[in-house]
Design a protein around this motif. Structure first.
Motif, PDB file in Angstrom:
ATOM      1  N   ALA A 184      78.597  20.635   9.559  1.00  0.00           N
ATOM      2  CA  ALA A 184      78.270  19.417   8.809  1.00  0.00           C
ATOM      3  C   ALA A 184      77.532  19.766   7.509  1.00  0.00           C
ATOM      4  N   LYS A 185      76.631  20.747   7.573  1.00  0.00           N
ATOM      5  CA  LYS A 185      75.916  21.177   6.365  1.00  0.00           C
ATOM      6  C   LYS A 185      76.880  21.792   5.352  1.00  0.00           C
ATOM      7  N   ILE A 186      77.813  22.600   5.825  1.00  0.00           N
ATOM      8  CA  ILE A 186      78.797  23.220   4.943  1.00  0.00           C
ATOM      9  C   ILE A 186      79.673  22.154   4.294  1.00  0.00           C
ATOM     10  N   GLU A 187      80.096  21.171   5.079  1.00  0.00           N
ATOM     11  CA  GLU A 187      80.914  20.087   4.526  1.00  0.00           C
ATOM     12  C   GLU A 187      80.139  19.307   3.481  1.00  0.00           C
ATOM     13  N   GLN A 188      78.845  19.070   3.716  1.00  0.00           N
ATOM     14  CA  GLN A 188      78.023  18.352   2.748  1.00  0.00           C
ATOM     15  C   GLN A 188      77.892  19.154   1.452  1.00  0.00           C
ATOM     16  N   GLN A 189      77.690  20.452   1.565  1.00  0.00           N
ATOM     17  CA  GLN A 189      77.595  21.305   0.381  1.00  0.00           C
ATOM     18  C   GLN A 189      78.906  21.308  -0.397  1.00  0.00           C
ATOM     19  N   GLU A 190      80.009  21.337   0.310  1.00  0.00           N
ATOM     20  CA  GLU A 190      81.320  21.325  -0.350  1.00  0.00           C
ATOM     21  C   GLU A 190      81.527  20.010  -1.096  1.00  0.00           C
ATOM     22  N   THR A 191      81.115  18.915  -0.500  1.00  0.00           N
ATOM     23  CA  THR A 191      81.221  17.620  -1.162  1.00  0.00           C
ATOM     24  C   THR A 191      80.363  17.586  -2.423  1.00  0.00           C
ATOM     25  N   GLU A 192      79.150  18.109  -2.323  1.00  0.00           N
ATOM     26  CA  GLU A 192      78.265  18.160  -3.496  1.00  0.00           C
ATOM     27  C   GLU A 192      78.856  19.061  -4.583  1.00  0.00           C
ATOM     28  N   ARG A 193      79.440  20.176  -4.175  1.00  0.00           N
ATOM     29  CA  ARG A 193      80.034  21.096  -5.151  1.00  0.00           C
ATOM     30  C   ARG A 193      81.180  20.422  -5.892  1.00  0.00           C
ATOM     31  N   ARG A 194      82.010  19.700  -5.154  1.00  0.00           N
ATOM     32  CA  ARG A 194      83.126  18.997  -5.788  1.00  0.00           C
ATOM     33  C   ARG A 194      82.617  17.953  -6.777  1.00  0.00           C
ATOM     34  N   GLY A 195      81.578  17.241  -6.397  1.00  0.00           N
ATOM     35  CA  GLY A 195      80.998  16.241  -7.281  1.00  0.00           C
ATOM     36  C   GLY A 195      80.424  16.876  -8.537  1.00  0.00           C
ATOM     37  N   ALA A 196      79.751  18.002  -8.387  1.00  0.00           N
ATOM     38  CA  ALA A 196      79.183  18.700  -9.540  1.00  0.00           C
ATOM     39  C   ALA A 196      80.294  19.177 -10.469  1.00  0.00           C
ATOM     40  N   TRP A 197      81.376  19.658  -9.901  1.00  0.00           N
ATOM     41  CA  TRP A 197      82.503  20.118 -10.704  1.00  0.00           C
ATOM     42  C   TRP A 197      83.069  18.976 -11.535  1.00  0.00           C
ATOM     43  N   LYS A 198      83.206  17.810 -10.941  1.00  0.00           N
ATOM     44  CA  LYS A 198      83.732  16.652 -11.668  1.00  0.00           C
ATOM     45  C   LYS A 198      82.801  16.252 -12.803  1.00  0.00           C
ATOM     46  N   VAL A 199      81.510  16.313 -12.578  1.00  0.00           N
ATOM     47  CA  VAL A 199      80.544  15.978 -13.629  1.00  0.00           C
ATOM     48  C   VAL A 199      80.647  16.979 -14.772  1.00  0.00           C
ATOM     49  N   ILE A 200      80.732  18.243 -14.455  1.00  0.00           N
ATOM     50  CA  ILE A 200      80.829  19.274 -15.494  1.00  0.00           C
ATOM     51  C   ILE A 200      82.092  19.079 -16.329  1.00  0.00           C
ATOM     52  N   VAL A 201      83.207  18.814 -15.682  1.00  0.00           N
ATOM     53  CA  VAL A 201      84.466  18.600 -16.408  1.00  0.00           C
ATOM     54  C   VAL A 201      84.372  17.350 -17.275  1.00  0.00           C
ATOM     55  N   SER A 202      83.774  16.294 -16.750  1.00  0.00           N
ATOM     56  CA  SER A 202      83.640  15.056 -17.531  1.00  0.00           C
ATOM     57  C   SER A 202      82.758  15.258 -18.749  1.00  0.00           C
ATOM     58  N   VAL A 203      81.629  15.915 -18.571  1.00  0.00           N
ATOM     59  CA  VAL A 203      80.708  16.157 -19.689  1.00  0.00           C
ATOM     60  C   VAL A 203      81.363  17.063 -20.725  1.00  0.00           C
ATOM     61  N   SER A 204      82.049  18.097 -20.292  1.00  0.00           N
ATOM     62  CA  SER A 204      82.697  18.991 -21.250  1.00  0.00           C
ATOM     63  C   SER A 204      83.812  18.261 -22.004  1.00  0.00           C
ATOM     64  N   GLY A 205      84.527  17.363 -21.338  1.00  0.00           N
ATOM     65  CA  GLY A 205      85.553  16.566 -22.018  1.00  0.00           C
ATOM     66  C   GLY A 205      84.939  15.641 -23.048  1.00  0.00           C
ATOM     67  N   LEU A 206      83.816  15.033 -22.712  1.00  0.00           N
ATOM     68  CA  LEU A 206      83.125  14.148 -23.650  1.00  0.00           C
ATOM     69  C   LEU A 206      82.613  14.927 -24.858  1.00  0.00           C
ATOM     70  N   VAL A 207      82.012  16.077 -24.616  1.00  0.00           N
ATOM     71  CA  VAL A 207      81.516  16.907 -25.717  1.00  0.00           C
ATOM     72  C   VAL A 207      82.680  17.351 -26.602  1.00  0.00           C
ATOM     73  N   SER A 208      83.790  17.739 -26.004  1.00  0.00           N
ATOM     74  CA  SER A 208      84.960  18.154 -26.789  1.00  0.00           C
ATOM     75  C   SER A 208      85.466  17.007 -27.650  1.00  0.00           C
ATOM     76  N   ALA A 209      85.502  15.799 -27.090  1.00  0.00           N
ATOM     77  CA  ALA A 209      85.959  14.642 -27.859  1.00  0.00           C
ATOM     78  C   ALA A 209      85.007  14.355 -29.020  1.00  0.00           C
ATOM     79  N   LEU A 210      83.719  14.453 -28.771  1.00  0.00           N
ATOM     80  CA  LEU A 210      82.740  14.211 -29.840  1.00  0.00           C
ATOM     81  C   LEU A 210      82.852  15.268 -30.940  1.00  0.00           C
ATOM     82  N   VAL A 211      83.022  16.512 -30.558  1.00  0.00           N
ATOM     83  CA  VAL A 211      83.163  17.585 -31.551  1.00  0.00           C
ATOM     84  C   VAL A 211      84.450  17.384 -32.354  1.00  0.00           C
ATOM     85  N   ALA A 212      85.532  17.015 -31.684  1.00  0.00           N
ATOM     86  CA  ALA A 212      86.798  16.784 -32.385  1.00  0.00           C
ATOM     87  C   ALA A 212      86.672  15.601 -33.343  1.00  0.00           C
TER      88      ALA A 212
END
Length: 75
Positions: A39-67
């Protein structure tokens, strides 16, 4: 087979049954620990996936602003 043999055999079977019950109880404890670890491993995996989505979203926003800034200043 007389009564003494029968009682001795029943005693052996009771001993074996008690030993099996003890082993099953130990297995139950181990399985509960494994379940909590999983259960702890599954929770960590869920958090990791969420963090990955945030990083991709922020990098996409920064790229759009720079462009947009590049396009605004080069026009």
């Amino acid at each position: 087979m007389n009564h003494d043999d029968l009682h001795r055999d029943i005693g052996r079977m009771e001993g074996r049954l008690d030993a099996m019950e003890n082993r099953l109880e130990k297995m139950e404890v181990v399985l509960e620990r494994i379940d909590s670890r999983l259960a702890k491993i599954e929770q960590q995996e869920t958090e990791r996936r969420g963090a990955w989505k945030v990083i991709v979203s922020v990098s996409g926003l920064v790229s759009a602003l720079v462009a947009a800034a590049y396009k605004y200043f080069t026009s």
